[in-house]
Design an enzyme around this catalytic site. Structure first.
Site, PDB file in Angstrom:
ATOM      1  CG  ASN A   7      46.025  34.437  35.683  1.00  0.00           C
ATOM      2  OD1 ASN A   7      45.100  34.887  35.002  1.00  0.00           O
ATOM      3  ND2 ASN A   7      46.720  35.190  36.517  1.00  0.00           N
ATOM      4  NE  ARG A  91      43.170  36.625  38.384  1.00  0.00           N
ATOM      5  CZ  ARG A  91      43.534  37.735  37.770  1.00  0.00           C
ATOM      6  NH1 ARG A  91      44.265  37.693  36.693  1.00  0.00           N
ATOM      7  NH2 ARG A  91      43.166  38.899  38.240  1.00  0.00           N
ATOM      8  CG  HIS A 180      43.878  42.842  43.545  1.00  0.00           C
ATOM      9  ND1 HIS A 180      44.000  44.200  43.677  1.00  0.00           N
ATOM     10  CD2 HIS A 180      44.544  42.515  42.417  1.00  0.00           C
ATOM     11  CE1 HIS A 180      44.712  44.676  42.673  1.00  0.00           C
ATOM     12  NE2 HIS A 180      45.057  43.670  41.880  1.00  0.00           N
ATOM     13  NE  ARG A 241      43.147  48.824  36.044  1.00  0.00           N
ATOM     14  CZ  ARG A 241      43.542  47.700  36.656  1.00  0.00           C
ATOM     15  NH1 ARG A 241      43.797  47.692  37.951  1.00  0.00           N
ATOM     16  NH2 ARG A 241      43.654  46.594  35.961  1.00  0.00           N
ATOM     17  CD  GLU A 384      46.934  37.384  43.172  1.00  0.00           C
ATOM     18  OE1 GLU A 384      48.054  37.764  42.815  1.00  0.00           O
ATOM     19  OE2 GLU A 384      45.889  37.936  42.812  1.00  0.00           O
TER      20      GLU A 384
END
Ligand code: ADP
Length: 396
Positions: A7, A91, A180, A241, A384
């Protein structure tokens, strides 16, 4: 079969080597500060102490080389030779409309990932660099791209077209993509197993609540709606965010504060969310601590976050004729007992009820609702990396 999961961020490279037969992590770690002063690679083989290698990492290739040398190191390695790595799973953040599933990487796939740089300028370039570094060092080892957006490609037009002039979709690919996805898909599959439901029939609301947060409505095992949009900025209030807001605020603040588009983007992505409201931290543990000590703005930030989670759950319930489970995952969803309790307490009018005793745990798979609850509430730690490794193993 051993799968290396990679990743890549702009200055970091996270990795895990997973033995797929035993579903065990053989080694994992992180290379940080790539391309800048203070580079280091953290490496930890199963059952052994963590090793930190401090060295200038000129680029991702240099970092990957140290990772691979560590993996086959004669003292602390996890394999005898790199031949024992059967495939690499990468990823990749943005698959755009080109990928609804993971794919084996070839020239055409690389071209399509490159084509998406325009809509994912921050995320796809480091992913591409990581894939190229692997190709240069590891040669012909099969590689698979697993996209954050893929699971959301089943979302119907009704939920992915914004109420803007339609040509912005046609000309600039402006639409909801969602992110996600690997996590939402992993917990969907686990939830179906835990609830003993057929994956193709299960309806869920999956809440990935971490530093970045998103909620998905899953119908018949497929994503029907999700809170993140064209970018990961839409939806819930997050660590830094903003999530949803009146779009008119953006030009208004740009005028008032004389901000460029880049500066405004930075405010919305890095200075807003629970950090912006509280002025304390983006980390939910810090906020809970500050709120307990009487910091009103920390409490307000938590209230806003939790209320928005509830509102999305409420909205998504209207998109399905029944719901088999509400699932919590990621840093906050897995670990914050109080957040889960307060979110679910607000769903009383729908007959959803948390069991305080069952909910009094962190980081484990569990049903945390009462037997009488109209919808079961589950906690499922996301994984993940394992999902990327599973996808990779399936394709190679
Ligand atoms: P990301 O992968 O997006 O960086 P994570 O899923 O790891 O984020 O989630 C990080 C968040 O989880 C942090 O805000 C952290 O405070 C929160 N978190 C971790 N443990 C706890 C806990 N015990 N209680 C409350 N929040 C927690």
């Amino acid at each position: 079969m051993n799968i290396l999961v990679i990743n890549c961020g702009s200055s970091s490279l996270k990795y895990q080597l997973i033995d797929m037969d035993k579903k065990e992590v053989l080694a994992k770690g992180l290379a940080e500060r790539i391309g800048i002063e203070g580079g280091r690679v953290k490496y930890e083989a199963a059952g052994k102490d963590e090793i930190v290698i401090e060295e200038m990492l000129a680029d991702h290739k240099a970092a990957l080389k140290i990772v691979l040398d560590s993996l086959k190191h004669e003292d602390y390695g996890a394999v005898k030779s790199l031949d024992e790595i059967d495939a690499v799973g990468h990823r990749v953040v943005h698959g755009g409309e080109a990928f609804a599933e993971s794919v084996v990487i070839d020239e055409k796939v690389m071209q399509a990932i490159n084509d998406n740089v325009e809509i994912a300028p921050l995320h796809n370039p480091p992913n591409i660099i990581g894939i190229e570094a692997c190709k240069e060092i590891m040669g012909d080892v099969p590689m698979v791209a697993v996209f954050d957006t893929a699971f959301h490609q089943s979302i119907p037009e009704l939920n992915y077209i914004y109420a803007l002039p339609y040509e912005y979709y046609e000309n600039y690919k402006v639409r909801r993509y969602g992110f996600h996805g690997t996590s939402h898909q992993y917990i969907t599959e686990r939830a179906a197993e835990m609830l003993d439901k057929d994956l193709n029939e299960v309806n869920l609301i999956t809440c990935h609540l971490g530093n970045g947060s998103s909620i998905s409505a899953v119908k018949g095992g497929k994503c029907f709606d999700t809170s993140m949009g064209f970018t990961p900025l839409e939806g819930l209030a997050m660590g830094t965010r903003s999530g949803d807001l009146d779009p008119a605020i953006i030009p208004f603040i740009m005028d008032k504060e004389k901000l460029s588009t880049e500066e405004m983007n930075n405010v919305l992505n890095k200075k807003s969310g629970v950090l912006g409201v509280s002025g304390v931290s983006s980390d939910f543990r810090d906020l809970e601590e500050a709120a307990e000590k009487g910091n009103d703005r920390a409490q307000l930030a938590l209230d806003i976050f939790e209320n928005r989670v509830r509102k999305y759950i409420g909205a998504y319930l209207t998109e399905m004729d029944h719901c088999d489970g509400i699932i919590f995952t990621a840093g906050v969803g897995e670990n914050s007992i109080t957040t889960r309790e307060r979110v679910v307490d607000g769903l009383k009018s729908l007959g959803v009820e948390i069991d305080k005793e069952k909910n009094n745990m962190r980081g484990k798979e569990a049903v945390v609702s009462t037997d009488a609850s109209s919808i079961p509430v589950l906690v499922i730690p996301t994984n993940e990396e394992l999902k990327i490794a599973m996808e990779t193993a399936k394709l190679v």
